[in-house]
Enzyme design. Structure first.
Site, PDB file in Angstrom:
ATOM      1  N   LYS A  33      49.342  34.354  45.395  1.00 23.79           N
ATOM      2  CA  LYS A  33      48.115  34.622  44.647  1.00 23.79           C
ATOM      3  C   LYS A  33      48.477  34.732  43.164  1.00 23.79           C
ATOM      4  O   LYS A  33      49.352  35.524  42.779  1.00 23.79           O
ATOM      5  CB  LYS A  33      47.517  35.936  45.147  1.00 23.79           C
ATOM      6  CG  LYS A  33      46.022  35.936  45.232  1.00 23.79           C
ATOM      7  CD  LYS A  33      45.593  37.226  45.910  1.00 23.79           C
ATOM      8  CE  LYS A  33      44.120  37.386  45.928  1.00 23.79           C
ATOM      9  NZ  LYS A  33      43.756  38.737  46.357  1.00 23.79           N
TER      10      LYS A  33
HETATM   11  C1  E4P Z   1      40.420  39.038  46.649  1.00 23.67           C
HETATM   12  O1  E4P Z   1      41.306  38.374  47.091  1.00 23.67           O
HETATM   13  C2  E4P Z   1      40.557  40.396  46.109  1.00 23.67           C
HETATM   14  O2  E4P Z   1      41.621  41.034  46.776  1.00 23.67           O
HETATM   15  C3  E4P Z   1      39.353  41.259  46.372  1.00 23.67           C
HETATM   16  O3  E4P Z   1      38.349  40.567  47.074  1.00 23.67           O
HETATM   17  C4  E4P Z   1      38.880  42.038  45.210  1.00 23.67           C
HETATM   18  O4  E4P Z   1      37.761  42.797  45.584  1.00 23.67           O
HETATM   19  P1  E4P Z   1      37.214  44.035  44.757  1.00 23.67           P
HETATM   20  O5  E4P Z   1      36.383  43.491  43.629  1.00 23.67           O
HETATM   21  O6  E4P Z   1      36.396  44.795  45.737  1.00 23.67           O
HETATM   22  O7  E4P Z   1      38.415  44.790  44.256  1.00 23.67           O
END
Ligand code: E4P
Length: 225
Positions: free
Chosen positions: A83
Site C-alpha cells: 500500500k
Molecule cells: C483503506 O484501505 C483504509 O485502511 C481505510 O479504509 C481508511 O478508513 P478510515 O477513513 O475509516 O480511517
C-alpha cells in the site's frame, strides 16, 4: 463485488473469515498501531489466516525508500500487496514495483485524476476513501462512479477498492456502481447481515412450529425437531 476487511485485528479477521465470505484484508499504520504488537509479526499472522490479498502500507515517502520497504514487506508472504500513498514519489515507486511484479494498492486517493495516474503507473489496486470525503461534505460515492466510468472508457484493469466505508449504505452503493472490492471495518460487516424482519420471521416460524408440535401431528412425521 469482493469483500475485504479493513482491520489489523486477528479476532475480527478470524470472525469474518469464519463466515466464509472474506476475500482479503487491508491494513494501514493506524490500524496496526491500534494492535500494539510488532507490525511485521502481525502481518505474518494475518497472511496465514487469509488466502486473498493483504495490504501492508509503507511509511517511506521517497520513491527509493518506498521500493526498499516494499521489497521487505513483500517477503512476509506471497499474498502481501504494498500500500503506497498517492503522491508523485508513490507513482515512481509503483512503476518500479510493477516492473518487478510486486503488487501495489495506491491509497489515500481522493480524485479521478489521481486514480487515472495510479493506473498508468501500473497499480493493481486503487483505494478511494469515500467516508473521509463525505466527512468534508464531498460526495464520496460520486468519486467511485467517476473512477469506474474513466476506467471503463480505457479498459483499465486496476481494481477499485472502495475504502473508508462507514456504514452498510456505502457498501450497497459500491456494489450498485460495480466497484471491484469494498474494504469494510468489522463493525460494518456485522451490520450487513442484520435485518429486524429476518429476526421477527425466525421467531414467528419457531413459535408456529412449537404450536404444531403440541398437536402431536409432528410426532408422526419424519421431521421431529
Ligand atoms: C483503506 O484501505 C483504509 O485502511 C481505510 O479504509 C481508511 O478508513 P478510515 O477513513 O475509516 O480511517
Amino acid at each position: 463485488m469482493k469483500l475485504f476487511i479493513d482491520t489489523a485485528n486477528l479476532e475480527e479477521i478470524k470472525k469474518a473469515n469464519n463466515l466464509g465470505i472474506l476475500d482479503g484484508v487491508t491494513t494501514n499504520p493506524t490500524l496496526l498501531a491500534k494492535e500494539k504488537v510488532d507490525p511485521i509479526a502481525q502481518l505474518k499472522k494475518i497472511c496465514s489466516l487469509v488466502k486473498g490479498p493483504v495490504s501492508a502500507e509503507v511509511i517511506s515517502q521517497d520513491a527509493k525508500g518506498i521500493v526498499l520497504e516494499a521489497k521487505e514487506l513483500a517477503k512476509i508472504a506471497p499474498n502481501i500487496v504494498i500500500k503506497i500513498p498517492t503522491t508523485s514519489e508513490g507513482l515512481k515507486a509503483t512503476k518500479e514495483l510493477s516492473s518487478q511484479n510486486i503488487k501495489t494498492n495506491l491509497t489515500l486517493c481522493f480524485s479521478v485524476s489521481q486514480a487515472l495516474l495510479v493506473a498508468k503507473a501500473g497499480a493493481n489496486f486503487v483505494s478511494p476513501f469515500v467516508g473521509r470525503l463525505d466527512d468534508i461534505s464531498f460526495d464520496g460515492m460520486q468519486l467511485i462512479k467517476d473512477i469506474k466510468l474513466v476506467y471503463q472508457n480505457y479498459k483499465i484493469s486496476t481494481q477499485i477498492i472502495v475504502a473508508s466505508i462507514r456504514h452498510p449504505i456505502h457498501f450497497v452503493e459500491a456494489a450498485k456502481i460495480g466497484a471491484d472490492i469494498a474494504t469494510v471495518p468489522f463493525y460494518v460487516i456485522e451490520k450487513l447481515l442484520l435485518h429486524p424482519l429476518t429476526d421477527i420471521g425466525i421467531k414467528r416460524f419457531l413459535e408456529d412450529w412449537g404450536t404444531l408440535k403440541k398437536t402431536n401431528i409432528i410426532s408422526k412425521s419424519k421431521i421431529k425437531k
